[in-house]
Design a protein around this motif. Structure first.
Motif, PDB file in Angstrom:
ATOM      1  N   ALA A  75       0.773  -1.206   0.256  1.00  0.00           N
ATOM      2  CA  ALA A  75       0.136   0.021  -0.022  1.00  0.00           C
ATOM      3  C   ALA A  75       0.865   1.311   0.177  1.00  0.00           C
ATOM      4  O   ALA A  75       0.645   2.182  -0.622  1.00  0.00           O
ATOM      5  CB  ALA A  75      -0.959   0.117   1.287  1.00  0.00           C
ATOM      6  N   GLU A  76       2.038   1.181   0.491  1.00  0.00           N
ATOM      7  CA  GLU A  76       2.869   2.422   0.807  1.00  0.00           C
ATOM      8  C   GLU A  76       3.547   2.775  -0.584  1.00  0.00           C
ATOM      9  O   GLU A  76       3.662   3.844  -1.047  1.00  0.00           O
ATOM     10  CB  GLU A  76       3.997   2.171   1.726  1.00  0.00           C
ATOM     11  N   GLY A 101      -9.165   5.153   5.624  1.00  0.00           N
ATOM     12  CA  GLY A 101      -8.589   4.982   4.138  1.00  0.00           C
ATOM     13  C   GLY A 101      -7.296   5.945   3.886  1.00  0.00           C
ATOM     14  O   GLY A 101      -6.638   5.635   3.361  1.00  0.00           O
ATOM     15  N   ALA A 102      -7.356   7.074   4.589  1.00  0.00           N
ATOM     16  CA  ALA A 102      -6.195   7.933   4.543  1.00  0.00           C
ATOM     17  C   ALA A 102      -5.277   7.646   5.615  1.00  0.00           C
ATOM     18  O   ALA A 102      -4.394   8.834   5.862  1.00  0.00           O
ATOM     19  CB  ALA A 102      -6.945   9.421   4.590  1.00  0.00           C
ATOM     20  N   TYR A 103      -4.902   6.281   5.619  1.00  0.00           N
ATOM     21  CA  TYR A 103      -3.904   6.023   6.956  1.00  0.00           C
ATOM     22  C   TYR A 103      -2.356   6.424   6.334  1.00  0.00           C
ATOM     23  O   TYR A 103      -1.611   6.856   7.216  1.00  0.00           O
ATOM     24  CB  TYR A 103      -4.088   4.723   7.321  1.00  0.00           C
ATOM     25  N   LEU A 104      -2.369   6.250   5.113  1.00  0.00           N
ATOM     26  CA  LEU A 104      -0.796   6.273   4.356  1.00  0.00           C
ATOM     27  C   LEU A 104      -0.352   7.801   4.656  1.00  0.00           C
ATOM     28  O   LEU A 104      -1.163   8.946   4.616  1.00  0.00           O
ATOM     29  CB  LEU A 104      -0.973   6.130   2.998  1.00  0.00           C
ATOM     30  N   ARG A 108      -2.437  11.507   4.724  1.00  0.00           N
ATOM     31  CA  ARG A 108      -3.008  12.227   5.874  1.00  0.00           C
ATOM     32  C   ARG A 108      -3.253  13.543   5.651  1.00  0.00           C
ATOM     33  O   ARG A 108      -4.242  14.189   6.060  1.00  0.00           O
ATOM     34  CB  ARG A 108      -2.126  11.804   7.076  1.00  0.00           C
TER      35      ARG A 108
END
Lengths: 236, 287
Positions: A75-76, A101-104, A108
């Motif tokens: 994902a990163e 969902g906006a964890y990356l 953020r």
């Protein structure tokens, strides 16, 4: 080439489920992987996402080898996935799901702007923002699952069996949205059992049967091919 | 009667705070950590040691919390981290096995180091009580309730407000989906486990000020697990009220039937709740 899957084998213990799979996806494309239930489509998409480890072969995203990367690292690197069965966080609200969902790290700081964009794509989510995700209807849940994946601001999206359990009308709505998302610059790799609908929006398609790629080419050509017509489009 | 309820309330707060650590790990990872009671007792020995060199038990609590946090992280890394891959039932069974071994290890190590004698930490203020409405409130118990409340509010805020806390909740609901969003599930589990062991430091002080010996850990774990089940699995917010409920029920039973039946009460309540409300008393409707 954005994504390259080269000679990938996957085994679950002694059972081999993917055999020498080769798939390529270029930037900006919509590429479909179609086939019947149990052909190994979901296994391939889960392998790309890092949930399943290939036993042989290589998966490249750009120049990065993804083989041994865990899902959070994939994902990163820039690949998001809408998993089969939506897999929302049922006790969290719609808004909390989108925020996750906006964890990356890169997503953020731009969370609020992305949220406005996702609400524009799926206005119903704005209305439902305070409700627990588990209480949404099937179609709304699928929209939330796509919206949550978009919140990560990745340019490559894996979509696993979006149409499962949805009415034809909803499927059409969601596929129309996929085209819009693609026009916004996001590359899509779609795994689907709903072959006619998928071939309509895809640029290219791969056909998978019993763990092997048995056909590839422009989506238009597939729609003309006798084999596809007979096996997947219900025509003869 | 009133005085009995006061003691029940204070005991209940202690049960609640013991259960908090168990509930966090069980909620997030479906690990059942049988050794939590023994870790609490280990913390109590640490506080006793510091007390002997002149440090007040409440003052040494943060240090013990930090040391237990580190120990928890190390224990997870060495013994529990591999279980994450297993399905839910596999995680419960294997964590039970591992933590049972860990419990035996800690209990016997404590016996070896400090003998099996019953110990107690006795600062000058240990017997003090506050008089209010004609009832006596033991000072230590009241401080215990207060610190429990502060920790619970802090933990709740941490889980609900920070990205890290939210990702703990996300992992507890669907760890695979969380990993696809970029959450490092292993790390989240490591930290959650370490926090839960660190939380043992509060009951360490409160039990240390009563009395303890190397093998009583499992009895405190029993109270904790009853409270977790009363509250409903995965429901961290219900743990404290469920703890108070158990404490008060025990107190009432002592008043009616006498002290020997105290231990039975919790188990009877436990069985009744399991039969009548299998999802727990404070669990909201499953979605």
């Amino acid at each position: 080439m954005m994504l390259r899957v080269e000679h990938v084998d996957v085994r679950y213990g002694d059972l081999q489920v993917l055999w020498d799979v080769n798939v390529e996806v270029s930037e900006g494309e919509i590429v479909a992987l179609v086939g019947s239930n149990g052909a190994g489509k979901s296994t391939l998409i889960r392998t790309i996402a890092g949930l399943v480890k290939p036993s042989d072969g290589a998966i490249y995203y750009g120049d990065t080898l993804l083989n041994d990367k865990p899902p959070h690292a994939v994902a990163e690197f820039g690949i998001s996935m809408v998993p089969e069965g939506r897999r929302l966080f049922p006790k969290m609200t719609v808004l909390q799901n989108l925020e996750m969902g906006a964890y990356l790290k890169k997503a953020r700081p731009r969370k609020d702007a992305t949220l406005a964009w996702v609400y524009d794509i799926f206005p119903i989510l704005r209305k439902r923002s305070g409700q627990p995700a588990g209480l949404l209807s099937g179609g709304e849940q699928q929209m939330l699952a796509i919206g949550r994946a978009l919140m990560g601001l990745n340019h490559f999206l894996l979509l696993d069996e979006l149409s499962l359990g949805l009415s034809p009308l909803l499927v059409k709505q969601i596929f129309d949205v996929l085209v819009d998302i693609n026009r916004a610059g996001i590359t899509l790799f779609i795994v689907e059992q709903n072959v006619p609908m998928t071939l309509k929006i895809a640029d290219r398609a791969y056909i998978m049967e019993t763990g092997r790629i048995v056909g590839k080419g422009a989506a238009r050509e597939h729609m003309e091919s006798e084999h596809v017509k007979e096996a997947y489009l219900g025509m003869s | 009667m009133g005085q009995t309820l006061v003691y029940g309330f204070l005991n209940g707060a202690l049960y609640g705070i013991i259960a908090l650590g168990i509930a966090l790990v069980f909620g997030v990872m479906r690990y059942l950590n049988l050794a939590q009671g023994s870790l609490i007792i280990l913390g109590a020995y640490g506080i006793l040691f510091l007390f002997h060199i002149g440090i007040d038990p409440f003052a040494s609590m943060p240090l013990i919390a930090f040391l237990l946090f580190l120990l928890g992280g190390a224990l997870f890394k060495v013994s529990f981290s591999r279980l994450i891959m297993l399905p839910e039932t596999g995680r419960i069974k294997n964590s039970l096995l591992i933590s049972f071994g860990l419990m035996l290890l800690i209990d016997n190590l404590a016996t070896l180091l400090w003998t099996g004698d019953e110990r107690s930490i006795t600062p000058t203020y240990s017997g003090l009580t506050l008089g209010l409405f004609g009832l006596r409130f033991p000072l230590i118990g009241c401080v215990g309730v207060l610190s429990a409340l502060v920790i619970i509010v802090a933990l709740h805020t941490f889980l609900a407000r920070t990205y890290f806390g939210k990702s703990i909740m996300a992992v507890s609901q669907d760890y695979e989906a969380a990993s696809l969003l970029g959450v490092n599930v292993n790390f989240i589990c490591l930290v959650s486990f370490a926090i839960s062991v660190g939380l043992a430091s509060i009951p360490s002080v409160l039990i240390g000020l009563k009395s303890f010996s190397p093998t009583v850990g499992i009895q405190w774990f029993n109270k904790g697990i009853i409270v977790v089940m009363l509250s409903g699995i995965g429901n961290i917010n219900g743990v404290f009220p469920a703890g108070l409920l158990l404490g008060i029920m025990e107190a009432i039973s002592v008043y009616i039937f006498g002290a020997p039946y105290r231990e039975v009460t919790g188990l009877v309540v436990f069985v009744l709740v399991m039969v009548l409300f299998p999802k727990g008393l404070f669990k909201r409707q499953e979605l």
